[in-house]
Enzyme design. Structure first.
Site, PDB file in Angstrom:
ATOM      1  N   CYS A  31       0.840  -1.211   0.000  1.00 28.81           N
ATOM      2  CA  CYS A  31       0.000   0.000   0.000  1.00 28.81           C
ATOM      3  C   CYS A  31       0.866   1.247   0.000  1.00 28.81           C
ATOM      4  CB  CYS A  31      -0.915  -0.010   1.226  1.00 28.81           C
ATOM      5  SG  CYS A  31      -1.952   1.447   1.354  1.00 28.81           S
TER       6      CYS A  31
ATOM      7  N   CYS B 196      -0.544   4.156   2.090  1.00 24.10           N
ATOM      8  CA  CYS B 196      -0.335   3.996   3.540  1.00 24.10           C
ATOM      9  C   CYS B 196       1.122   4.258   3.922  1.00 24.10           C
ATOM     10  CB  CYS B 196      -0.661   2.580   4.000  1.00 24.10           C
ATOM     11  SG  CYS B 196      -2.123   1.837   3.305  1.00 24.10           S
ATOM     12  N   ASP B 197       2.046   3.730   3.148  1.00 22.64           N
ATOM     13  CA  ASP B 197       3.435   3.648   3.608  1.00 22.64           C
ATOM     14  C   ASP B 197       4.426   4.515   2.833  1.00 22.64           C
ATOM     15  OD1 ASP B 197       2.640   1.759   5.510  1.00 22.64           O
ATOM     16  OD2 ASP B 197       2.848   0.118   4.087  1.00 22.64           O
TER      17      ASP B 197
END
Ligand code: NAP
Length: 320
Positions: free
Chosen positions: A137, A140-141
């Site tokens: 992701c 997200c990261d």
């Protein structure tokens, strides 16, 4: 909870943002929903170290913290959460019957939020370094890879779209694809090729991910020449497709050719009284917040449907 013969107004299958938000809304509508968690309480988000894009948490929080708060909020209004994995469903009779490791569950209405799981590479090092350099992701990261060198695995739309996103943070993004032509559509290909931070390695697969305690390098193999080498990298972003967790419903609900449950604009599946929300029916947005929104919508729809049908004769419960 073994062989619970209670007929629930609503059972929610899955405990990610879609499921726990559906539980909150259903609980506040006094439906006393039961959430059956599946293998992992919280689903994919529970594996994310830092969530910084969920509104209401300006300082961010960890995936497990977000799940805990969502569960607490749903339980505060009367939702029950039980840890079990459903092995079999029978949607051909009412009430619907769900069979888990701990026994059977019965429901007048069902909200399916079983999500999707990123397809894994299946190479040594991949499971060990999830959250420590291996990610599925970028949204997200990606932020954690500012000025770092990262690789993206895959040649489809997701790989290119996420690689382009990662260039906002990373110093260099190298797309590693197993063939010499991309699956992704023309527009994304053009955008990626024109991006100065993006490089490509063709005809190459990852055979191993190394690190200690975070990712430091990957082992690569050219599938045409057989050449192997080690490439230093800070992050490995894997986008080789998703697998919706819909196998339980095969033959009972309409499923598209990618495995996603087919729903209408009110999130109804092909069986009356069954809704789907989140990534089990969403191949496009795939965010905690969009899944949560769908969960709320499905619970509202279920509540309205139950209210319209409350005068109907209680179906006979056949146990055993
Ligand atoms: P996808 O289209 O199935 O592409 C998966 C990619 O991963 C392919 O390039 C495939 O290689 C590669 N791959 C699969 N298994 C692999 C393995 N074991 N090792 C190495 N590489 C592997 O999946 P996706 O990119 O997630 O897209 C899913 C759907 O969402 C598609 O319909 C896509 O069009 C859509 N989508 C659209 C957008 C957009 O329009 N902006 C964005 C994201 C997704 P091969 O090419 O060799 O098969």
């Amino acid at each position: 909870m073994a062989n619970d013969t209670t007929i629930r107004e609503t059972v929610i299958l899955g405990s990610g943002p879609a499921g726990l938000t559906a539980a909150l809304y259903a609980a506040r509508a006094n439906l006393k929903p039961l959430v059956i968690t599946g293998n992992e309480l919280g689903g994919q988000i529970a594996t994310t170290t830092e969530v910084e894009n969920f509104p209401g948490f300006p300082q961010g929080l960890t995936g497990p913290e977000l799940v805990e708060k969502m569960q607490e909020q749903a339980e505060r209004f009367g939702a029950d959460v039980t840890i079990d994995t459903i092995q079999q469903v029978d949607l051909s009779r009412r009430p619907f019957r769900l069979t888990g490791h701990s026994g059977d569950y019965y429901a007048k209405s069902l909200i399916i939020t079983t999500g999707a799981s990123p397809r894994k590479l299946g190479v040594p090092g991949e499971p060990e370094f999830v959250g420590r350099g291996v990610s599925y992701c970028a949204t997200c990261d990606g932020f954690f890879f500012r000025d770092k060198d990262v690789v993206v695995i895959g040649g489809g739309d997701s790989a290119l779209q996420e690689a382009i996103f990662l260039t906002k943070f990373a110093r260099q993004v190298t797309i590693i694809h197993r063939r010499d032509s991309l699956r992704a559509g023309y527009t994304l290909q053009e955008r990626a090729r024109k991006n100065e931070k993006i490089a490509f390695i063709w005809d190459t697969v990852v055979t191993k991910i190394n690190g200690d305690p975070v990712v430091t390098s990957i082992e690569l193999k050219n599938v045409k020449t057989g050449e192997t080498w080690t490439r230093p990298t800070d992050g490995v972003f894997i986008f080789i497709g998703h697998l919706p967790n819909s196998y339980l419903f095969q033959g009972q609900l309409a499923i598209d050719d990618q495995g996603y449950l087919i729903t209408d604009k009110e999130l109804r599946t092909s069986v009356e009284g069954v809704w789907a929300a989140g990534e089990i029916t969403d191949p496009i947005f795939k965010q905690a917040i969009t899944s949560a929104g769908m969960g709320a919508a499905a619970a509202i729809a279920a509540e309205r449907w139950l209210a319209e049908h409350e005068d109907e004769t209680e179906p006979a419960l056949v146990v055993g």
